[in-house]
Design an enzyme around this catalytic site. Structure first.
Site, PDB file in Angstrom:
ATOM      1  N   GLU A 244      20.684   3.043   1.846  1.00  0.00           N
ATOM      2  CA  GLU A 244      20.840   4.483   2.082  1.00  0.00           C
ATOM      3  C   GLU A 244      19.591   5.254   1.654  1.00  0.00           C
ATOM      4  O   GLU A 244      19.078   6.082   2.401  1.00  0.00           O
ATOM      5  CB  GLU A 244      22.077   5.023   1.334  1.00  0.00           C
ATOM      6  CG  GLU A 244      22.279   6.501   1.614  1.00  0.00           C
ATOM      7  CD  GLU A 244      23.584   7.050   1.067  1.00  0.00           C
ATOM      8  OE1 GLU A 244      24.531   7.187   1.850  1.00  0.00           O
ATOM      9  OE2 GLU A 244      23.654   7.344  -0.143  1.00  0.00           O
ATOM     10  N   ARG A 270       2.218  34.252  17.309  1.00  0.00           N
ATOM     11  CA  ARG A 270       2.488  35.447  16.491  1.00  0.00           C
ATOM     12  C   ARG A 270       1.148  36.056  16.078  1.00  0.00           C
ATOM     13  O   ARG A 270       0.316  35.376  15.451  1.00  0.00           O
ATOM     14  CB  ARG A 270       3.307  35.050  15.253  1.00  0.00           C
ATOM     15  CG  ARG A 270       3.415  36.103  14.186  1.00  0.00           C
ATOM     16  CD  ARG A 270       4.401  37.183  14.548  1.00  0.00           C
ATOM     17  NE  ARG A 270       4.573  38.122  13.443  1.00  0.00           N
ATOM     18  CZ  ARG A 270       5.126  39.316  13.568  1.00  0.00           C
ATOM     19  NH1 ARG A 270       5.556  39.733  14.761  1.00  0.00           N
ATOM     20  NH2 ARG A 270       5.260  40.111  12.517  1.00  0.00           N
ATOM     21  N   GLN A 281      -6.710  30.664   7.527  1.00  0.00           N
ATOM     22  CA  GLN A 281      -6.700  29.338   6.890  1.00  0.00           C
ATOM     23  C   GLN A 281      -5.426  29.125   6.049  1.00  0.00           C
ATOM     24  O   GLN A 281      -4.941  28.003   5.925  1.00  0.00           O
ATOM     25  CB  GLN A 281      -7.928  29.219   6.004  1.00  0.00           C
ATOM     26  CG  GLN A 281      -8.457  27.815   5.942  1.00  0.00           C
ATOM     27  CD  GLN A 281      -9.753  27.744   5.177  1.00  0.00           C
ATOM     28  OE1 GLN A 281      -9.817  28.130   4.004  1.00  0.00           O
ATOM     29  NE2 GLN A 281     -10.802  27.260   5.829  1.00  0.00           N
TER      30      GLN A 281
END
Ligand SMILES: Cc1cc2nc3c(=O)[nH]c(=O)nc-3n(C[C@H](O)[C@H](O)[C@H](O)COP(=O)(O)OP(=O)(O)OC[C@H]3O[C@@H](n4cnc5c(N)ncnc54)[C@H](O)[C@@H]3O)c2cc1C
Length: 381
Positions: A244, A270, A281
């Protein structure tokens, strides 16, 4: 040769992503808000071969390498928005179906494995208790031998799939003074009159996965319900956890790739201060770091697959994968939200849901602190 293997896994991954987009799409906003588990999606995943894929052929599975299953999981995580459904499937696969295939008797496998693989039975793993979380082997749930059966009394909590499961692997101690050496794994069916299941617990994320409590009151099971051997539950538990911890977060690799692509698009489209935000940056480096961390996370998960496929022990590597991927996933999800700004903070936006879904990963299957303890102990510290 290795290129051919990579191409094979990429094709498995992409095929699974296509299946997920095509077959598992749902109104995730409504499902997430109301905490709806998608049984039809579960069934489709079983029919797609997800649960049977890595089960050996002589037990009715496809006998595929674990690394192939990891690739499929990655693809599902990329194509499926319902991360709760994938989490439920992971719990079922790694802590019930796989341990049954590895540790079950021929009769136990014959009785339960086909239905666990074809999706008609849902499995759950009950180890955690109110007073036994990280210190799981201090569990109080007790199994007392009575003739040719055992009587179980105690309670379990935070159990994934508990409210909807048909078959449980319940860990109980035959003698609390023995510590880990008393712990024994039992297969218990939900129809057992000594087992009570709670309503689903409300939680922050992975809301479509059902989590609940189990109460065992004079729950009688036959002696042949032991999975593995009496007093050797730790073996069953540790092999389930190795699988798991190593593989469960394969789905999140896909989810992170999806998020990364969305962030890149957002950073390009955007505009603020007259330019795309990705020209700053601060944003482009954040995205570059997300890419590097995702690539590193992927390597750690596939390393577990390669080791297990080669028949090797991967306890430490599984803990490394669990620790790094879960910590990366939570930071990654917060970074994505920051890139989207207020839009990403709105309830039900993919970034808000993604962050809520990611946080549990540093807790379930052993917290990050516990993974560090395992790694340190494997290093002889
Ligand atoms: C979404 C989800 C699904 C889950 N599904 C299941 C399931 O299917 N079956 C199941 O049995 N359980 C399940 N769990 C429970 C899970 O295994 C436990 O939550 C986990 O083991 C931690 O136990 P705890 O929550 O009691 O925290 P605690 O053990 O109380 O830990 C609290 C804090 O103390 C720290 N801590 C404790 N001991 C140490 C130590 N020795 N060294 C350093 N730090 C330490 C922990 O890291 C943590 O930060 C699930 C949990 C979640 C969140």
């Amino acid at each position: 040769m290795s290129n051919r293997i990579d191409e094979h896994r990429i094709s498995l991954r992409d095929n699974a992503a296509h299946f997920a987009r095509d077959q598992l799409s749902t109104d995730i906003t409504t499902s997430d808000r109301a905490g709806i588990f998608h049984r039809d999606g579960w069934q489709k995943c079983a029919e797609f071969g997800l649960i049977s894929m890595a089960i050996p052929e002589n037990l009715g599975g496809a006998g595929a390498p674990l690394s192939d299953l990891i690739a499929v999981m990655e693809g599902l995580g990329y194509g499926c928005e319902d991360q709760g459904l994938l989490f439920s499937l992971n719990a079922h696969l790694w802590t019930v179906a796989m341990p049954l295939a590895i540790h079950g008797t021929p009769e136990q496998r014959l009785r339960f494995l086909p239905s666990l693989m074809n999706g008609s039975l849902i499995g759950a793993n009950g180890s955690t208790e109110n007073e036994a979380g990280s210190d799981v082997f201090s569990m109080r749930t007790q199994a007392v031998r009575d003739g040719d059966s055992y009587i179980l009394n105690g309670s379990k909590t935070y159990i994934t799939n508990a409210p909807i499961a048909d078959l449980f692997v319940i860990y109980a101690t035959i003698d609390p003074t023995l510590g880990p050496l008393g712990v024994t794994a039992f297969l218990v069916e939900a129809i057992n009159p000594g087992m009570e299941l709670s309503a689903p617990l409300e939680k922050m994320g992975l809301r479509t996965a059902q989590m609940g409590q189990i109460t065992l009151k004079d729950c009688r099971v036959p002696a042949d319900a032991i999975l593995g051997r009496e007093g050797r539950g730790i073996k069953v538990f540790e092999s389930a956890m190795e699988h798991e911890r190593g593989c469960l977060l394969a789905t999140t690799l896909g989810s992170m790739r999806h998020t990364l692509e969305a962030c890149i698009t957002h950073a390009r489209t955007r505009h603020q201060f007259g330019q795309a935000i990705g020209k700053n940056q601060a944003i482009s480096h954040r995205i570059a770091d997300m890419k590097v961390n995702l690539d590193a996370a992927r390597e750690l998960v596939y390393r577990v697959g390669r080791l297990k496929d080669a028949g090797k022990d991967a306890m430490m590597e599984a803990a490394c994968a669990k620790l790094f991927v879960s910590e990366t996933y939570t930071k990654f999800s917060l970074d994505a939200l920051r890139i989207y700004g207020a839009q990403g903070y709105l309830a039900d936006s993919p970034t808000e849901r993604g962050l809520r879904n990611s946080i549990a990963s540093v807790i379930y299957s052993g917290t990050s602190d516990i993974q560090r303890n395992i790694i340190a102990s494997e290093l002889g510290l």
